[in-house]
Enzyme design. Structure first.
Site, mmCIF file in Angstrom:
data_model
loop_
_atom_site.group_PDB
_atom_site.id
_atom_site.type_symbol
_atom_site.label_atom_id
_atom_site.label_comp_id
_atom_site.label_asym_id
_atom_site.label_seq_id
_atom_site.Cartn_x
_atom_site.Cartn_y
_atom_site.Cartn_z
ATOM 1 N N PRO A 150 0.806 -1.213 0.000
ATOM 2 C CA PRO A 150 0.000 0.000 0.000
ATOM 3 C C PRO A 150 0.841 1.266 0.000
ATOM 4 O O PRO A 150 1.680 1.468 0.878
ATOM 5 C CB PRO A 150 -0.807 -0.099 1.297
ATOM 6 N N GLU A 151 0.644 2.088 -0.997
ATOM 7 C CA GLU A 151 1.183 3.440 -1.015
ATOM 8 C C GLU A 151 -0.026 4.379 -0.958
ATOM 9 O O GLU A 151 -1.130 3.917 -0.676
ATOM 10 C CB GLU A 151 2.037 3.659 -2.279
#
Length: 259
Positions: free
Chosen positions: A2-3
């Site tokens: 996850p960014e």
DNA sequence: ACGAGTACCTGGCAGC
DNA sequence: TGCTGCCAGGTACTCG
């Protein structure tokens, strides 16, 4: 992994489903999953209402009644799931009949109360070409390492830094101090464009990543990825990996499109 | 102060 | 088939 776009997608889903509801129970199946048991962060949550869910960089912030906050970082394998606990569940909340659990197989995630120092939000008004130039120009580190430095700009990781650098035509190994104002302008615009598109597509669910939103939905930015995980760029040039990884991350670029 | 390197952690996969 | 060993990733730490 996850960014910003993945965390933002999670945030929207959580806020939509949880806003205004009260936490009725907390379950921490294996406190040994934590390096330090987050008693402070998880104590006294029951009875509080979820007033909203915010995001700063890659961090999720549950805003609770009575001025409390619960801060989560998903690390690289963290997921928030509506539903049953699994073998990697770190905690589980009951929120008026719904069950929300935090799964984290690789235990890179964080649970806490405090946020670190951040640079500007890349999609916000404070992140401008001039701000990027001023942050990057005094630095000798590779520009890709600077983009992944959360104190320079908040929310970029390997995938979106790689994509933004390709879109801007800048090689990842260039020193920050070598960027011209024009290149900073292009890079700033590319970061906004790449992240904006990725948010609108619900993030990326790459082959080697287990990212799914809390309802189990995959993102679709991976279909639009230009270079990350590919061998040929969109204009047909063979991509090259930097001989030594930058900031410990594999780095790809196009030797023709990126200068 | 900065930049480079590494520990943390485990699922998944390549290679035998 | 089953094993080994390596890789992925973000952050926080140490070291020079």
């Amino acid at each position: 992994m996850p960014e910003l776009p993945e965390v933002e997608t999670v945030r929207r889903t959580l806020e939509e489903r949880l806003k205004g509801l009260k936490i009725t129970a907390l379950d921490v199946p294996k406190p040994t999953f934590y390096r330090k048991p987050p008693k402070k962060a998880l104590g006294g949550l029951v009875g509080r209402a979820v007033e909203g869910v915010d995001r700063r960089g890659k961090y999720l912030i549950f805003r609770l009644s009575g001025g409390r906050h619960l801060v989560l970082h998903l690390g690289m394998s963290g997921r928030i799931v509506f539903g049953e606990r699994g073998p990697h569940t770190r905690f589980q909340l009951s929120v008026e009949g719904r069950t929300v659990s935090f799964h984290d197989a690789r235990r890179f995630g964080r649970v806490g109360c405090d946020l670190p120092e951040f640079g500007p939000e890349p999609l916000g008004p404070d992140f401008t070409a001039d701000a990027l130039y001023r942050a990057v120009h005094p630095r000798r580190a590779p520009v890709k390492a600077l983009l992944m430095d959360q104190a320079v700009v908040a929310g970029l990781g390997n995938i979106y830094a790689t994509e933004a650098l390709y879109a801007a035509g800048v090689r990842p190994g260039r020193r920050g101090s070598s960027l011209s104002r024009e290149e900073s302008r292009r890079l700033c615009a590319s970061i906004k464009a790449v992240l904006g598109l990725a948010v609108s597509l619900g993030g990326s669910t790459l082959e080697d990543s287990a990212y799914l939103d809390p309802l189990g939905r995959a993102g679709s930015f991976q279909e639009r990825v230009a270079v990350y995980g590919r061998e040929i760029c969109p204009r047909g040039h063979a991509l090259r990996a930097t001989r030594r990884p930058i900031a410990g991350r594999t780095s790809l670029y196009c030797p023709v499109c990126q200068k």
